[in-house]
Design an enzyme around this catalytic site. Sequence first.
Site, mmCIF file in Angstrom:
data_model
loop_
_atom_site.group_PDB
_atom_site.id
_atom_site.type_symbol
_atom_site.label_atom_id
_atom_site.label_comp_id
_atom_site.label_asym_id
_atom_site.label_seq_id
_atom_site.Cartn_x
_atom_site.Cartn_y
_atom_site.Cartn_z
ATOM 1 N N ASN A 78 0.868 -1.180 0.000
ATOM 2 C CA ASN A 78 0.000 0.000 0.000
ATOM 3 C C ASN A 78 0.906 1.232 0.000
ATOM 4 O O ASN A 78 1.520 1.549 1.017
ATOM 5 C CB ASN A 78 -0.878 -0.043 1.266
ATOM 6 C CG ASN A 78 -1.682 1.225 1.467
ATOM 7 O OD1 ASN A 78 -1.786 2.061 0.573
ATOM 8 N ND2 ASN A 78 -2.256 1.378 2.663
ATOM 9 N N TRP A 79 0.979 1.880 -1.138
ATOM 10 C CA TRP A 79 1.896 3.030 -1.247
ATOM 11 C C TRP A 79 1.358 4.265 -0.546
ATOM 12 O O TRP A 79 2.064 5.262 -0.407
ATOM 13 C CB TRP A 79 2.145 3.370 -2.719
ATOM 14 C CG TRP A 79 2.980 2.380 -3.461
ATOM 15 C CD1 TRP A 79 3.467 1.181 -2.998
ATOM 16 C CD2 TRP A 79 3.444 2.504 -4.823
ATOM 17 N NE1 TRP A 79 4.193 0.563 -3.985
ATOM 18 C CE2 TRP A 79 4.196 1.343 -5.115
ATOM 19 C CE3 TRP A 79 3.289 3.461 -5.808
ATOM 20 C CZ2 TRP A 79 4.794 1.139 -6.362
ATOM 21 C CZ3 TRP A 79 3.879 3.261 -7.047
ATOM 22 C CH2 TRP A 79 4.628 2.110 -7.319
ATOM 23 N N LYS A 80 0.088 4.269 -0.183
ATOM 24 C CA LYS A 80 -0.546 5.444 0.438
ATOM 25 C C LYS A 80 -0.352 6.664 -0.476
ATOM 26 O O LYS A 80 -0.334 6.505 -1.698
ATOM 27 C CB LYS A 80 -0.001 5.661 1.852
ATOM 28 C CG LYS A 80 -0.076 4.363 2.679
ATOM 29 C CD LYS A 80 0.165 4.554 4.130
ATOM 30 C CE LYS A 80 0.042 3.207 4.839
ATOM 31 N NZ LYS A 80 0.178 3.314 6.276
ATOM 32 N N HIS A 95 -9.261 1.022 5.310
ATOM 33 C CA HIS A 95 -7.952 1.174 5.955
ATOM 34 C C HIS A 95 -8.106 2.125 7.147
ATOM 35 O O HIS A 95 -8.912 3.066 7.096
ATOM 36 C CB HIS A 95 -6.934 1.725 4.945
ATOM 37 C CG HIS A 95 -5.541 1.742 5.493
ATOM 38 N ND1 HIS A 95 -5.099 2.731 6.335
ATOM 39 C CD2 HIS A 95 -4.514 0.869 5.358
ATOM 40 C CE1 HIS A 95 -3.841 2.468 6.682
ATOM 41 N NE2 HIS A 95 -3.466 1.346 6.097
ATOM 42 N N GLU A 133 -6.502 4.560 8.121
ATOM 43 C CA GLU A 133 -6.339 5.985 7.798
ATOM 44 C C GLU A 133 -7.605 6.539 7.141
ATOM 45 O O GLU A 133 -7.951 7.700 7.342
ATOM 46 C CB GLU A 133 -5.088 6.184 6.918
ATOM 47 C CG GLU A 133 -3.820 6.012 7.745
ATOM 48 C CD GLU A 133 -2.623 5.455 6.992
ATOM 49 O OE1 GLU A 133 -2.616 5.485 5.751
ATOM 50 O OE2 GLU A 133 -1.683 4.969 7.667
ATOM 51 N N GLU A 165 -4.863 -5.090 10.989
ATOM 52 C CA GLU A 165 -3.842 -4.054 11.135
ATOM 53 C C GLU A 165 -4.037 -3.322 12.455
ATOM 54 O O GLU A 165 -4.815 -2.347 12.516
ATOM 55 C CB GLU A 165 -3.935 -3.057 9.977
ATOM 56 C CG GLU A 165 -3.721 -3.676 8.618
ATOM 57 C CD GLU A 165 -3.168 -2.667 7.626
ATOM 58 O OE1 GLU A 165 -2.072 -2.898 7.112
ATOM 59 O OE2 GLU A 165 -3.816 -1.631 7.406
ATOM 60 N N GLY A 213 3.073 2.140 10.763
ATOM 61 C CA GLY A 213 4.008 3.234 10.546
ATOM 62 C C GLY A 213 4.763 3.642 11.793
ATOM 63 O O GLY A 213 5.406 4.687 11.830
ATOM 64 N N SER A 225 3.993 -2.269 10.202
ATOM 65 C CA SER A 225 5.461 -2.327 10.285
ATOM 66 C C SER A 225 6.046 -3.674 9.865
ATOM 67 O O SER A 225 7.005 -4.155 10.474
ATOM 68 C CB SER A 225 5.936 -1.928 11.693
ATOM 69 O OG SER A 225 5.523 -0.600 11.984
ATOM 70 N N GLY A 257 3.045 -1.067 4.229
ATOM 71 C CA GLY A 257 3.132 0.339 3.840
ATOM 72 C C GLY A 257 4.571 0.716 3.525
ATOM 73 O O GLY A 257 5.055 0.524 2.407
ATOM 74 N N GLY A 258 5.281 1.198 4.540
ATOM 75 C CA GLY A 258 6.635 1.735 4.363
ATOM 76 C C GLY A 258 7.563 0.850 3.540
ATOM 77 O O GLY A 258 8.213 1.319 2.596
HETATM 78 P P1 PGA Z 1 3.275 0.187 7.574
HETATM 79 O O1 PGA Z 1 1.784 0.404 7.014
HETATM 80 O O2 PGA Z 1 3.794 -1.077 6.951
HETATM 81 O O3 PGA Z 1 4.042 1.403 7.105
HETATM 82 O O4 PGA Z 1 3.176 0.092 9.055
HETATM 83 C C1 PGA Z 1 0.887 -0.663 6.922
HETATM 84 C C2 PGA Z 1 -0.454 -0.205 6.423
HETATM 85 O O5 PGA Z 1 -0.891 0.895 6.790
HETATM 86 O O6 PGA Z 1 -1.113 -0.909 5.653
#
Ligand code: PGA
Length: 249
Positions: free
Chosen positions: A9-11, A95, A97, A167, A173, A213, A234-235
């Site tokens: 997920n590149w956000k 998600h 967010e 999650e 993050g 993470s 994500g990251g």
């Molecule tokens: P992260 O994000 O790997 O940067 O913790 C995961 C996500 O939000 O799907």
Amino acid sequence: MPKPLIAGNWKMNKTNSEAVEMVTQLKEKLNKNSDVDAMIAPPYTALSVVYDLVKDTRISLGAQNVHHEISGAYTGEISPLMLRDLGCEYVIIGHSERRKYFSCSDEDVNKRLKAAARADLKPIVCIGETLKEREEGSTFDVLGRQLKFGLKDLFDREKEFLSIAYEPIWAIGTGKTATPAIAAEAHKFIREKITEMYGAPFADDIRIIYGGSVKPGNISSLMSEQNIDGALVGGASLEADSFSALFDF
Ligand code: PGA
């Protein structure tokens, strides 16, 4: 046992030229472990250029959100048909967010997941508790409620290609990963709850992936747990080296 999925997920990251650079590198590196499904979800603006690069590869395209209507007066929104038309196979729904910053509720998740599935997209529904909820001991109440309302009244077609992403919000993050044991306990609960809702044959096969993470250094220990069928990342999905390394578990 469900086939594992590693999803990136590149956000809100990467211009189109950055996306092209990353995916070009990823294609060179990602020839290993083909028993694992691979997906990347770039921002909407990069879906088309990324599709051109991945369409003949093992990498599937995903979107990060979707509206529940097929078309209409919803300024700024994107419909399931539009995503399908751009070559998306998957869509991430609910998600944390989206829930936190854009008021996405469990009812919205339910409507979006049904609309996405009807457009032949594979929904990945995200659920998870905050740190406060975990510390108060209400993790399973929260997950149970998110599943009860998010996955309410699904027809066969709407649940056929569904995946769940657990999650824990405190692990997203932050560099804090849930220990494999904590994640496995939540995944077990999720499978049990889905068994209650839709019966064992369906629940045994549904893919439940972990997010928060995930990195090359912790993927193996997470994937060795029963009930963890992949990762939403994500990251570590933003660089070709770290994302491709996640397939070496
Ligand atoms: P992260 O994000 O790997 O940067 O913790 C995961 C996500 O939000 O799907």
